[in-house]
Scaffold this active site. Structure first.
Site, PDB file in Angstrom:
ATOM      1  N   LYS A   1       0.861  -1.195   0.000  1.00 18.59           N
ATOM      2  CA  LYS A   1       0.000   0.000   0.000  1.00 18.59           C
ATOM      3  C   LYS A   1       0.886   1.229   0.000  1.00 18.59           C
ATOM      4  CE  LYS A   1      -2.495   1.736   3.551  1.00 18.59           C
ATOM      5  NZ  LYS A   1      -3.682   2.006   4.381  1.00 18.59           N
TER       6      LYS A   1
HETATM    7  C1  5RP Z   1      -3.112   4.591   8.485  1.00 24.48           C
HETATM    8  C2  5RP Z   1      -3.381   3.798   7.281  1.00 24.48           C
HETATM    9  C3  5RP Z   1      -4.655   4.040   6.571  1.00 24.48           C
HETATM   10  O1  5RP Z   1      -5.325   2.831   6.508  1.00 24.48           O
HETATM   11  C4  5RP Z   1      -4.383   4.538   5.181  1.00 24.48           C
HETATM   12  O2  5RP Z   1      -3.704   5.731   5.230  1.00 24.48           O
HETATM   13  C5  5RP Z   1      -5.640   4.605   4.311  1.00 24.48           C
HETATM   14  O3  5RP Z   1      -6.472   5.562   4.731  1.00 24.48           O
HETATM   15  P1  5RP Z   1      -6.636   6.963   4.014  1.00 24.48           P
HETATM   16  O4  5RP Z   1      -7.283   6.672   2.679  1.00 24.48           O
HETATM   17  O5  5RP Z   1      -7.545   7.722   4.935  1.00 24.48           O
HETATM   18  O6  5RP Z   1      -5.284   7.582   3.830  1.00 24.48           O
HETATM   19  O7  5RP Z   1      -2.639   2.946   6.904  1.00 24.48           O
HETATM   20  O8  5RP Z   1      -1.875   4.229   8.968  1.00 24.48           O
END
Ligand code: 5RP
Length: 293
Positions: free
Chosen positions: A203
């Site tokens: 991610k």
């Molecule tokens: C926090 C995360 C969140 O899950 C990630 O950032 C996704 O959320 P957003 O779309 O609000 O950024 O990993 O550590």
């Protein structure tokens, strides 16, 4: 009844998907064992090869942040539209009903809050992930952070060692320190490090030149949404990310802080799986929002 020749021809055996898969539908997973493939298939749709993950793990560092004060009211109605949910074990066990039977990408590390330094430094026991029947474990990497990079890389490494014994994929979550430059060079480096250390999913964030980030990463890359944007811009972000090689989104604030979260997640889903353009998706968002009123 289909026979072996049908298999070679890609018969779908009435399942609506090609089960002959010479190459598995998840990038980089062709050589993984059955359990890994089964779990990855719960997350990534076998036909579109994409996923919409709904992230609401923010509370583990932010507490009851805007939109997550009452997860039972704000998030539970959205889960039906997500392919996978991403949350902490605390919220999973207290607030998410087990019978929803959605794949869970479990936030599996923990650390300090936004009130101090933002870093993760502990990893949960693999046994708890197994008990919770997770489809993947998510672990954060702070690449470029002089104080915490080594610790978080070790966390990911350890998570992969433990999870792979039970065929549980690990998602590497690239955290970005304030001093980091959010460009393709940085995200490419951080994403590749996740994959090289054994993550089966990465991610990260969308950026200019994202196609290079996705292409240089041997496993699927999903993008976080980041801070709340106007809905039209958030849908554009999804569209361009998918166009540039993202395997989906792992989105939180741009869904649950939307003026119409259920409409938003359905519009995101349509961009990711049906390739709606941002204009079409925004129209869908407006349409669904109006119907909700
Ligand atoms: C926090 C995360 C969140 O899950 C990630 O950032 C996704 O959320 P957003 O779309 O609000 O950024 O990993 O550590």
């Amino acid at each position: 009844m289909a026979d072996l020749d049908d298999l070679k021809d890609g018969s779908d055996f009435g399942l609506g998907v090609d089960v002959s898969h010479q190459a598995f539908h998840v990038k980089g997973a062709s050589n993984l064992p059955w359990g890994m493939k089964d779990r990855l298939s719960r997350i990534f749709h076998p036909t579109t090869r994409k996923t919409v993950m709904l992230a609401f793990d923010h509370g583990f560092i932010m507490g009851p942040t805007s939109g997550l004060e009452r997860i039972d009211l704000s998030i539970l109605p959205l889960i039906e539209y997500a392919d996978c949910i991403m949350c902490t074990r605390g919220i999973l066990q207290t607030t998410v009903p087990p019978h929803i039977n959605k794949p869970v990408c479990l936030r599996s590390d923990g650390g300090t809050s936004i009130l101090t330094e933002l870093n993760d430094n502990v990893l949960m026991d693999i046994e708890d992930a197994i008990r919770l029947n997770v489809s993947a474990m998510a672990v954060m990497l702070a690449i470029g952070d002089p104080a915490y990079e080594a610790k978080t890389v070790a966390n990911l490494f350890q998570a992969v060692d433990r999870a792979s014994r039970y065929h549980i994929p690990v998602m590497g979550v690239t955290a970005v320190g304030k001093e980091m430059i959010r460009d393709a060079r940085y995200f490419g480096l951080a994403s590749r490090i996740c994959a090289e250390n054994g993550a089966s999913i990465v991610k990260t964030y969308y950026c200019e030149g994202f196609e290079k980030v996705a292409a240089a990463c041997p496993v699927p890359v999903v993008i976080a949404g980041g801070k709340k944007l106007p809905e039209k811009e958030a849908l554009e972000l999804c569209y361009y990310a998918i166009n540039d090689g993202a395997a989906g989104v792992d989105m939180g604030r741009n869904v649950f802080q939307s003026s119409s979260p259920a409409a938003m997640i359905q519009a995101v889903h349509a961009v990711v799986h049906e390739r709606l353009t941002p204009v079409q998706a925004y129209e869908l968002f407006i349409d669904l929002s109006n119907k909700e009123e």
